[in-house]
Design a protein around this motif. Sequence first.
Motif, PDB file in Angstrom:
ATOM      1  N   ASP A  75       0.816  -1.214   0.000  1.00  0.00           N
ATOM      2  CA  ASP A  75       0.000   0.000   0.000  1.00  0.00           C
ATOM      3  C   ASP A  75       0.851   1.265   0.000  1.00  0.00           C
ATOM      4  OD1 ASP A  75      -2.333  -1.478  -0.006  1.00  0.00           O
ATOM      5  OD2 ASP A  75      -2.451  -1.561   2.180  1.00  0.00           O
ATOM      6  N   ARG A  77       3.699   3.827  -1.656  1.00  0.00           N
ATOM      7  CA  ARG A  77       4.117   4.195  -3.008  1.00  0.00           C
ATOM      8  C   ARG A  77       5.573   3.820  -3.235  1.00  0.00           C
ATOM      9  NH1 ARG A  77       2.248   9.795  -5.125  1.00  0.00           N
ATOM     10  NH2 ARG A  77       0.447   8.495  -5.530  1.00  0.00           N
ATOM     11  N   GLU A 123      -7.188  -1.585  -5.278  1.00  0.00           N
ATOM     12  CA  GLU A 123      -5.954  -0.811  -5.426  1.00  0.00           C
ATOM     13  C   GLU A 123      -4.725  -1.679  -5.184  1.00  0.00           C
ATOM     14  OE1 GLU A 123      -9.355   1.731  -4.484  1.00  0.00           O
ATOM     15  OE2 GLU A 123      -8.479  -0.006  -3.476  1.00  0.00           O
ATOM     16  N   ARG A 124      -4.822  -2.607  -4.237  1.00  0.00           N
ATOM     17  CA  ARG A 124      -3.679  -3.469  -3.938  1.00  0.00           C
ATOM     18  C   ARG A 124      -3.490  -4.516  -5.029  1.00  0.00           C
ATOM     19  NH1 ARG A 124      -4.215  -5.853   1.732  1.00  0.00           N
ATOM     20  NH2 ARG A 124      -4.535  -3.639   2.160  1.00  0.00           N
ATOM     21  N   ALA A 126      -4.221  -3.997  -8.057  1.00  0.00           N
ATOM     22  CA  ALA A 126      -3.668  -3.233  -9.182  1.00  0.00           C
ATOM     23  C   ALA A 126      -2.156  -3.080  -9.056  1.00  0.00           C
ATOM     24  CB  ALA A 126      -4.335  -1.868  -9.282  1.00  0.00           C
ATOM     25  N   VAL A 127      -1.644  -2.954  -7.836  1.00  0.00           N
ATOM     26  CA  VAL A 127      -0.192  -2.893  -7.631  1.00  0.00           C
ATOM     27  C   VAL A 127       0.446  -4.184  -8.137  1.00  0.00           C
ATOM     28  CG1 VAL A 127       1.638  -2.824  -5.887  1.00  0.00           C
ATOM     29  CG2 VAL A 127      -0.324  -1.295  -5.694  1.00  0.00           C
ATOM     30  N   ARG A 130       0.239  -4.178 -12.026  1.00  0.00           N
ATOM     31  CA  ARG A 130       1.137  -3.192 -12.629  1.00  0.00           C
ATOM     32  C   ARG A 130       2.578  -3.671 -12.561  1.00  0.00           C
ATOM     33  NH1 ARG A 130      -1.723   0.844  -9.849  1.00  0.00           N
ATOM     34  NH2 ARG A 130       0.027   1.160  -8.433  1.00  0.00           N
ATOM     35  N   ARG A 264      -4.095  -2.871 -18.801  1.00  0.00           N
ATOM     36  CA  ARG A 264      -3.797  -2.306 -17.488  1.00  0.00           C
ATOM     37  C   ARG A 264      -2.966  -1.050 -17.604  1.00  0.00           C
ATOM     38  NH1 ARG A 264      -5.919  -2.527 -12.914  1.00  0.00           N
ATOM     39  NH2 ARG A 264      -6.262  -4.742 -13.221  1.00  0.00           N
TER      40      ARG A 264
END
Length: 621
Positions: A75, A77, A123-124, A126-127, A130, A264
């Motif tokens: 979580d 950056r 969101e996690r 997606a990390v 990515r 993505r």
Amino acid sequence: MNDLTVVVDFGATDTVGVLRRHGEAPRPVMVDGETRVPSAVALSSDNQLVAGREAAALGTVAPNRVVSDLKYRLDRRDIMVGDIPLPVTRLLRRLLARVVQAAASSGAVTELVLTHPPGWPAERVAVLTRAAAGLAPTVRTVVAPLAAAAGADLEANQTLLVLELDGDAGTATAVRRKSGKLTVVSSAELPADVQVAKMAKSADAVLVVGRSSRTPVLARRLTELGRSVRVDPDPATAVARGALRVDEQHAGAGRSVQSRPGLRRAVVAAAGVVLVASLAAVLALGWGPGQRMAGSPGPAAGALVEDPSVDGGQAIPPVVAGQERVEAGQPAFVTVRPGVPATYRTAVGAELEIVVQGVRAESLIAALGDAPAGYRWLTVLLSGTNTSGPDWEGDLSRSVSLIDDRGLWIRPLGDGVVECEAGASKPPKIVPRGQRFEACVVMPVPERTPVTAVVFGSISTDAEAQRPIRVPVAVPRVTRAKPATPFVVGTVGEPPVEVTMADTTMRAGFDVVLTPSGYVGDRRPAPGNRFVVVRAALGTADDVFLRDDRGVLSRATPGFDRMPDCPPFIGPGTPERPVYACFVYELDADAKVAGVTYGDLAPNAPLSGRELERWPTWTTG
């Protein structure tokens, strides 16, 4: 057929991989002769990212340069590794790539499947995707307990308690088969053994998987309580093997996501995610009621884009089919602290001793005026000496860059060299051997963009080339930062529109291609980077910048003079008739593309802050 599907089960302690070739049984991915890879990433003594056993070994001699709890820090950056802040996606990518590269020795990896715990927010997840983008043509995710349950032969309306052990931690997840689908009923962090026993009472069976010394003890206690307990014969790879059996379209996978890297990474946008350049799309930039679509002949070298409503007119050709061009790995730097000299050998053989003193943030610079709205001027203060070799005909605007928290390089847009103080002179254009110089190089940086490093030099794909000098700095985002709001005139992929620049009205339009292999041929970006192509219908101005979601502007990469269906750029068009041209951009693999900004810079002239505010922008959606 040598195409492989690879599953990577990313754990808190260890990471395992399983591969399967079409028509064959799955087998573990062997990394350094082992089926388990420590989930550790480290920065080596020469500032290269390493993963797995090599990283774990560094923990005994340089623990501050090792990240061994990556799964619990997704979580964030970025994470401080040694004295360098690195994006968490870059660290995770190094670990995933270690497994994928080992699997690739058995064939071409065409699909990558990633597992994750239930309940992870989007969101996690997606990390995770990515970080994996570009490691395989297709990337998808699977919820780990659903993968484990896929091979359990669970009957309709039965509930299976999946205990996934991960070192001293883990999850307890109730999975139920209903209407032919596996769904997560409930899930919690793995509680104490006695609480597991209570949870097991409401389940029809218990399955124990994972990697922990607690496995046999826990299984025995549950069996003593009269529960039907099955320990997978190879519990460490059970989730990865099960993921090969899961079709997420029919498994009720909850929050898991299917992710193709082209989708993505293709986009970004403040308003949401939009696919800008689909291979199925055939776009033509033209104007007027007779706009011609795909199939129009392309302009000859240097030809103008004609009005297709007129007989014989031509539109910009359709997009050349291709794939993402992303290079795995990390850029190689020579890292020094501020104020410490470092040697840089230029392409012509001049040897420079460079000292970066630091970075100064300002809202007003006399030579440039006020910073654009939502930006600040960041000035790099440095000095250098040509210690040996020939005279250096240096362009500091091309040699000095900043790096943001995502790894994106930020470069001066025009002539970024300014006087360091009133009455001082700029460094000479040619620095003879033995001469020292001092310089101040300015870049417009969005207030919302933190900066983590200064770079002198450039990245090259040549293994023998001089590595650029990297100097860690810490320039945080501005408190209560204002957004760098662009002057939006259109959307990429749409027909050209009228814009006014430098008191001249002209037509211009742009299209972004995020799958550019058909344009760049065999060319590869530097490690950790990707290529993006912009197709343009240009008026009288010829400065085209890619824009990220925070407002960072990136200029085109030189050296791409000839590309398929793209004539060599010989100069801008006229107000009435745009000229067709293509530009290539080399960006960090995690950089977000939000649009194209059209500028008009006089050669070797400084950038005006107010001028930048008026540059028109085409957004991705």
